[in-house]
Design an enzyme around this catalytic site. Structure first.
Site, short mmCIF file in Angstrom:
data_model
loop_
_atom_site.label_atom_id
_atom_site.label_comp_id
_atom_site.label_asym_id
_atom_site.label_seq_id
_atom_site.Cartn_x
_atom_site.Cartn_y
_atom_site.Cartn_z
N VAL A 133 10.34 3.49 12.07
CA VAL A 133 9.32 4.36 12.64
C VAL A 133 9.19 4.20 14.15
O VAL A 133 8.67 5.09 14.83
CB VAL A 133 7.95 4.13 11.97
CG1 VAL A 133 8.02 4.47 10.48
CG2 VAL A 133 7.44 2.71 12.19
N LYS A 136 -4.81 -1.30 15.46
CA LYS A 136 -5.58 -0.61 14.44
C LYS A 136 -6.79 0.09 15.04
O LYS A 136 -7.18 1.18 14.58
CB LYS A 136 -6.02 -1.59 13.35
CG LYS A 136 -4.86 -2.20 12.56
CD LYS A 136 -4.03 -1.13 11.85
CE LYS A 136 -2.96 -1.73 10.96
NZ LYS A 136 -2.20 -0.72 10.21
N SER A 139 -7.62 -0.33 9.69
CA SER A 139 -8.03 -1.60 9.09
C SER A 139 -9.46 -1.88 9.50
O SER A 139 -9.93 -1.41 10.55
CB SER A 139 -7.13 -2.74 9.59
OG SER A 139 -7.68 -4.01 9.24
N TYR A 188 -3.06 -7.05 16.46
CA TYR A 188 -3.36 -6.27 15.26
C TYR A 188 -4.62 -5.44 15.46
O TYR A 188 -4.66 -4.24 15.15
CB TYR A 188 -3.52 -7.22 14.07
CG TYR A 188 -3.64 -6.52 12.74
CD1 TYR A 188 -2.51 -6.01 12.09
CD2 TYR A 188 -4.87 -6.38 12.12
CE1 TYR A 188 -2.61 -5.38 10.86
CE2 TYR A 188 -4.99 -5.75 10.89
CZ TYR A 188 -3.85 -5.26 10.26
OH TYR A 188 -3.96 -4.63 9.05
N LEU A 232 0.81 -1.20 0.00
CA LEU A 232 0.00 0.00 0.00
C LEU A 232 0.85 1.26 0.00
O LEU A 232 0.51 2.26 -0.64
CB LEU A 232 -0.93 0.00 1.22
CG LEU A 232 -1.92 -1.16 1.35
CD1 LEU A 232 -2.76 -0.99 2.61
CD2 LEU A 232 -2.82 -1.25 0.12
N THR A 242 -1.81 -7.58 -1.41
CA THR A 242 -0.52 -7.05 -0.97
C THR A 242 0.52 -8.18 -0.97
O THR A 242 0.16 -9.36 -1.07
CB THR A 242 -0.63 -6.47 0.45
OG1 THR A 242 -1.01 -7.53 1.35
CG2 THR A 242 -1.68 -5.36 0.51
#
Length: 255
Positions: A58, A165, A148, A161, A17, A196
Site C-alpha cells: 500500500v 491514527k 484506533s 502510531y 481485522l 488479533t
C-alpha cells in the site's frame, strides 16, 4: 449501499481485522479482493470466499495502482475500500538511548497514514468515474479507514502510531466534505483492544490484564465484531464523515 455483487477492496486482508472483514463482506454477497504483501496468506483467505487475492504494497504507488487495476479487471470498479493494512512499534520519543530515530517514526506513519491515503486516492478516483450505484441519492462508493482509540488517548511510547491514527481520524471529515459532490462517503472505525495475531504474541497473563481493563463486555474485541460494524456502515448510506469507536467503553491509560 447494497453489498450483494458489489466489488470490494480490503487491504491487510490476509489476517486479523482485514481477514475478518473480507470473510464478513463476502458472506453479505460482496465480490471481495484481498490485498496484502503476504500473498500466500491472502490467497488462502480468497479461496475460502471465492474471492481474488493480489499482492499489494500500500505504500508503493505503482504496486497499489497495479493491484487496483487487476481487481477492476476481474470484478469491476470497487465501490468499497476498507483500509486495514497497518502496524506499529513502541518507542519513546526520547528514550534511554536518546532521541527516537526518525526512520522508526517514518516507517509507521508511512504504512498507516501514507499507505491508507495512497489506496484511498486511487480507489476514490475510480469510484468518482463510475455511474452511481444508488440513482436516488447518487452514491458512488465508500472509503473506510481503520483508525484506533489511540487517536484520542495516545499512550507513552506510541508517538508514531498515535500520530498516524490521529491523522486518519482527522482526514475522515475532510474527505467526506471533499468527496461529497461526487457521491463518495468517507468513514473510519476506531477499534479498542482487539484479539488479533499481534496481541496473541503477548503472554496469556498480559492478554487477560488487557481484557480486565475493558468496562463491558470485559473481554478483548473480536475481529468479527469489527467486520460487522464495517458491513453496517457500508449498508447505511447516511453514515458519513464520522469516526466510530468500537471499544467496550475502554479509555486507554497513559501506560
Amino acid at each position: 449501499m447494497e453489498l450483494q455483487g458489489t466489488p470490494v477492496l480490503v487491504t491487510g486482508g490476509a489476517q486479523g481485522l482485514g481477514e475478518a472483514t473480507a470473510l464478513h463482506l463476502a458472506a453479505l454477497g460482496a465480490r471481495v479482493t484481498v490485498l496484502d504483501i503476504q500473498l500466500e496468506r491472502a490467497q488462502a483467505v480468497a479461496e475460502r470466499i471465492g474471492g481474488l487475492a493480489l499482492h499489494c504494497d500500500v505504500t508503493d504507488p505503482a504496486s497499489a495502482e497495479a493491484a487496483i487495476a487487476a481487481a477492476r479487471a476481474r470484478h469491476g470498479v470497487a465501490r468499497l475500500l476498507v483500509n486495514c493494512a497497518g502496524g506499529g512499534a513502541a518507542r519513546r520519543v526520547v528514550g534511554k538511548d536518546g532521541p527516537m530515530p526518525m526512520a522508526d517514526f517514518i516507517k509507521v506513519v508511512n504504512l498507516n497514514l501514507f499507505g491508507a491515503f495512497n489506496m484511498t486516492r486511487l480507489a476514490a478516483a475510480d469510484m468518482m468515474g463510475a455511474e452511481p450505484i444508488d440513482p436516488v441519492n447518487g452514491e458512488r462508493g465508500l472509503v473506510l479507514f481503520t483508525a484506533s482509540v489511540a487517536a484520542f488517548e495516545g499512550q507513552v511510547g506510541q508517538a508514531a502510531y498515535t500520530a498516524s491514527k490521529g491523522a486518519l481520524a482527522a482526514l475522515t471529515i475532510q474527505l467526506a466534505r471533499e468527496f461529497a459532490p461526487q457521491g463518495v462517503r468517507a468513514m473510519a472505525v476506531a477499534p479498542g483492544i482487539f484479539h488479533t495475531p499481534l496481541l496473541e504474541t503477548l503472554p496469556l497473563a498480559a492478554q487477560q490484564a488487557l481484557a480486565d481493563s475493558i468496562p463491558f463486555p470485559r473481554r478483548l474485541g473480536l475481529p468479527q465484531e469489527f467486520a460487522q460494524l464495517v458491513g453496517d456502515i457500508a449498508r447505511n448510506s447516511y453514515l458519513n464523515g464520522e469516526v466510530i469507536r468500537i471499544d467496550g467503553a475502554v479509555r486507554l491509560a497513559p501506560r
